[in-house]
Design a protein around this motif. Structure first.
Motif, mmCIF file in Angstrom:
data_model
loop_
_atom_site.group_PDB
_atom_site.id
_atom_site.type_symbol
_atom_site.label_atom_id
_atom_site.label_comp_id
_atom_site.label_asym_id
_atom_site.label_seq_id
_atom_site.Cartn_x
_atom_site.Cartn_y
_atom_site.Cartn_z
ATOM 1 N N UNK A 223 33.007 30.664 41.336
ATOM 2 C CA UNK A 223 32.422 29.550 40.586
ATOM 3 C C UNK A 223 30.904 29.702 40.535
ATOM 4 N N UNK A 224 30.296 30.052 41.663
ATOM 5 C CA UNK A 224 28.844 30.229 41.665
ATOM 6 C C UNK A 224 28.435 31.400 40.781
ATOM 7 N N UNK A 225 29.172 32.497 40.850
ATOM 8 C CA UNK A 225 28.877 33.617 39.952
ATOM 9 C C UNK A 225 28.829 33.127 38.504
ATOM 10 N N UNK A 226 29.918 32.482 38.089
ATOM 11 C CA UNK A 226 30.056 32.092 36.686
ATOM 12 C C UNK A 226 29.001 31.078 36.267
ATOM 13 N N UNK A 227 28.700 30.128 37.134
ATOM 14 C CA UNK A 227 27.716 29.100 36.801
ATOM 15 C C UNK A 227 26.314 29.680 36.637
ATOM 16 N N UNK A 228 26.078 30.869 37.194
ATOM 17 C CA UNK A 228 24.775 31.505 37.080
ATOM 18 C C UNK A 228 24.763 32.611 36.024
ATOM 19 N N UNK A 229 25.832 32.723 35.246
ATOM 20 C CA UNK A 229 25.857 33.691 34.160
ATOM 21 C C UNK A 229 26.563 34.988 34.466
ATOM 22 N N UNK A 230 26.957 35.196 35.720
ATOM 23 C CA UNK A 230 27.740 36.385 36.085
ATOM 24 C C UNK A 230 29.211 35.993 36.002
ATOM 25 N N UNK A 231 29.750 35.996 34.789
ATOM 26 C CA UNK A 231 31.052 35.383 34.546
ATOM 27 C C UNK A 231 32.215 36.125 35.186
ATOM 28 N N UNK A 232 32.033 37.386 35.506
ATOM 29 C CA UNK A 232 33.084 38.158 36.153
ATOM 30 C C UNK A 232 32.538 38.785 37.433
ATOM 31 N N UNK A 233 33.387 38.931 38.458
ATOM 32 C CA UNK A 233 32.966 39.694 39.632
ATOM 33 C C UNK A 233 32.941 41.178 39.303
ATOM 34 N N UNK A 234 32.154 41.935 40.052
ATOM 35 C CA UNK A 234 32.089 43.372 39.816
ATOM 36 C C UNK A 234 33.306 44.110 40.333
ATOM 37 N N UNK A 235 34.112 43.446 41.154
ATOM 38 C CA UNK A 235 35.324 44.020 41.741
ATOM 39 C C UNK A 235 36.131 42.871 42.302
ATOM 40 N N UNK A 236 37.362 43.134 42.692
ATOM 41 C CA UNK A 236 38.215 42.073 43.226
ATOM 42 C C UNK A 236 37.650 41.543 44.541
ATOM 43 N N UNK A 237 37.499 40.239 44.611
ATOM 44 C CA UNK A 237 36.895 39.604 45.773
ATOM 45 C C UNK A 237 37.816 39.693 46.985
ATOM 46 N N UNK A 238 37.230 40.066 48.119
ATOM 47 C CA UNK A 238 37.964 40.168 49.382
ATOM 48 C C UNK A 238 37.582 38.975 50.251
ATOM 49 N N UNK A 239 38.569 38.189 50.654
ATOM 50 C CA UNK A 239 38.371 37.108 51.620
ATOM 51 C C UNK A 239 39.452 37.258 52.675
ATOM 52 N N UNK A 240 39.096 37.851 53.797
ATOM 53 C CA UNK A 240 40.068 38.130 54.851
ATOM 54 C C UNK A 240 39.800 37.333 56.106
ATOM 55 N N UNK A 241 40.633 36.342 56.373
ATOM 56 C CA UNK A 241 40.502 35.564 57.589
ATOM 57 C C UNK A 241 41.254 36.221 58.734
ATOM 58 N N UNK A 242 40.686 36.164 59.948
ATOM 59 C CA UNK A 242 41.365 36.723 61.112
ATOM 60 C C UNK A 242 41.657 38.201 60.930
ATOM 61 N N UNK A 243 42.881 38.609 61.279
ATOM 62 C CA UNK A 243 43.239 40.024 61.218
ATOM 63 C C UNK A 243 43.328 40.549 59.790
ATOM 64 N N UNK A 244 43.389 39.664 58.802
ATOM 65 C CA UNK A 244 43.368 40.138 57.414
ATOM 66 C C UNK A 244 42.090 40.922 57.123
ATOM 67 N N UNK A 245 41.025 40.638 57.869
ATOM 68 C CA UNK A 245 39.790 41.380 57.691
ATOM 69 C C UNK A 245 39.908 42.835 58.062
ATOM 70 N N UNK A 246 40.954 43.194 58.814
ATOM 71 C CA UNK A 246 41.178 44.597 59.183
ATOM 72 C C UNK A 246 41.769 45.404 58.036
ATOM 73 N N UNK A 247 42.181 44.738 56.963
ATOM 74 C CA UNK A 247 42.683 45.425 55.768
ATOM 75 C C UNK A 247 41.491 45.628 54.840
ATOM 76 N N UNK A 248 41.076 46.864 54.653
ATOM 77 C CA UNK A 248 39.784 47.132 54.014
ATOM 78 C C UNK A 248 39.679 46.554 52.618
ATOM 79 N N UNK A 249 40.709 46.711 51.815
ATOM 80 C CA UNK A 249 40.675 46.205 50.437
ATOM 81 C C UNK A 249 41.689 45.073 50.269
#
Length: 445
Positions: A223-249
């Motif tokens: 939402x912040x990206x888009x509201x500032x004119x960067x309507x798309x992310x440059x790559x798929x966003x990674x949000x890994x909580x806990x052990x999910x952070x151990x999965x690189x992508x």
């Protein structure tokens, strides 16, 4: 509401300069073909949001699909340029949006332009009697097919005065060397993309709390990206909580955030084709546990050391050595590794937990083009290069260390511009010191 960060005014001279620098690298009596990207079907009759081919964008700034750039260099060195694009079409524009059309494209992008309905004939004319053909073979099947049929025609009818190019060069390594060194316009866009992205990470830190879902943090960032004119992310966003952070992508982003866990976010917004790439790791509930803080500090020390090595004359060999030293030393002090420091460094024992590279070039692509080695030797950093520095440690359950470390994942990533006396960190406004993160999450900043 925060003011929108606006991209610099489109400057046709910037693109003309890039085309001139590219053509200066090509042999005389050559022809260069550069295709736009094509629309990609998402489901039945709907498409993914169109994203222009990076090389085509770099040379033209033209934002539409179904376009082709033809650049010719005569035997005497004279350069001619031609853009082929979609014609104006009243009905198509009612349904699918406005088109530039050749006349407006020629005016706005300072390129001679004709309708792509003339594509076959214009390509044949351009290739005929040329010695060298330059293009990215295998990238776009429609262009491959057109080139193949055109070459066959030129070879089969010499009595008509046809002569096909006898040599073929791959465009990609040639233009990659140019794109590796960012010009002033590119640096401006990258700085803005990085500012937008750093602010988005700060928003995620401010709003994060236990019981939220990973996709909700992703939504805050995008939402912040888009509201500032960067309507798309440059790559798929990674949000890994806990052990999910151990999965690189990790991009499922569908787990609930738990009290006492860390969350790792790797996200960057794309502005006018240029992307940031930032990773921050922070405690879901706003306060690092002793174990989390200890492991985090090891990664932060490694990141600072590697960043300090980014300066002209050094290379990735120096940044990696600096990071490996700090990671190994830190893991040894925490008891996660055992042995003698010098021996552990020599065998790169930390790679058991640091399982990816230290960084990559950044620009129009998140893993941007450009050779990392020249003659099998790491190339030295030079002003104008932009790269990421992103050490990380990942300790999945079952690792050969005390159980208190299991499930911890930490990565810290910044985007650095090499300048004449060192580097400029483009993303350092996103906090990464433990105290700064905790203060921000507590509402003290």
């Amino acid at each position: 509401m925060a003011s929108i960060i606006k991209a610099p005014v489109f400057d046709t001279a910037v693109y003309a300069g890039r085309r001139a620098r590219l053509m200066a690298k090509l042999p005389e009596n050559s022809v260069l073909l550069v295709s736009s990207a094509t629309e990609i079907t998402r489901s039945r009759d709907t498409e993914f949001a169109f994203r222009q081919d990076s090389d085509f964008n770099y040379l033209t700034g033209f934002p539409e699909p179904d376009a082709l750039l033809i650049l010719q260099k005569s035997a005497s060195g004279e350069i001619t340029e031609l853009l082929l694009c979609r014609p104006k079409d009243e009905l198509a524009e009612i349904w699918q949006g406005r088109r530039f059309g050749p006349e407006q494209a020629a005016q706005q992008f300072a390129l001679p332009a004709v309708s792509n309905e003339q594509l076959t004939q214009e390509v044949q004319n351009a290739l005929n009697q040329k010695t060298t053909l330059v293009y990215s073979q295998g990238l776009y099947s429609k262009l491959d097919d057109l080139v193949s049929s055109t070459l066959a025609t030129l070879r089969n009818y010499p009595k008509k005065g046809y002569l096909a190019p006898s040599q073929q060069l791959d465009l990609r390594p040639i233009i990659a060397e140019l794109r590796l060194f960012k010009d002033e316009a590119e640096i401006g866009l990258l700085q803005q993309a990085c500012k937008i992205s750093a602010d988005a990470h700060k928003q995620a830190m401010r709003q994060c709390k236990a019981g939220m879902w990973e996709f909700q943090l992703e939504a805050i960032i995008r939402h912040h990206f888009a509201m500032q004119g960067a309507r798309e992310p440059g790559y798929n966003t990674i949000v890994g909580g806990g052990e999910n952070g151990c999965i690189l992508h990790y991009t499922d982003n569908n787990a609930e955030l738990q009290h006492g866990d860390l969350v790792l976010i790797d996200a960057g917004g794309e502005l006018a084709g240029y992307t940031a790439d930032i990773t921050r790791t922070f405690p879901v509930s706003g306060k690092f546990s002793p174990e989390q803080a200890a492991l985090y500090q090891v990664v932060l020390n490694a990141q600072y050391a590697a960043c300090a090595a980014v300066k002209p004359g050094n290379s990735t060999k120096d940044t990696v050595a600096a990071a490996i030293f700090e990671l190994t030393k830190g893991l040894l002090e925490l008891g996660i590794l055992q042995g003698e420091l010098e021996a552990l460094i020599k065998e790169q024992a930390c790679k058991k937990y640091f399982i990816h590279g230290l960084g990559h070039w950044l620009g129009l692509d998140v893993h941007d083009v450009g050779a990392y080695k020249v003659n099998d030797v790491e190339r030295p950093f030079e002003p104008g290069m932009v790269l990421t520095i992103e050490p990380g440690l990942y300790i999945p359950k079952g690792s050969a260390c005390e159980q208190k470390w299991w499930g911890l994942a930490v990565r810290i990533e910044d985007d650095l511009l090499v300048i004449k006396d060192g580097h400029l960190n483009l993303t350092d406004t996103a906090p990464k010191e433990i105290a700064a993160i905790e203060a921000l999450m507590a509402g003290l900043q």
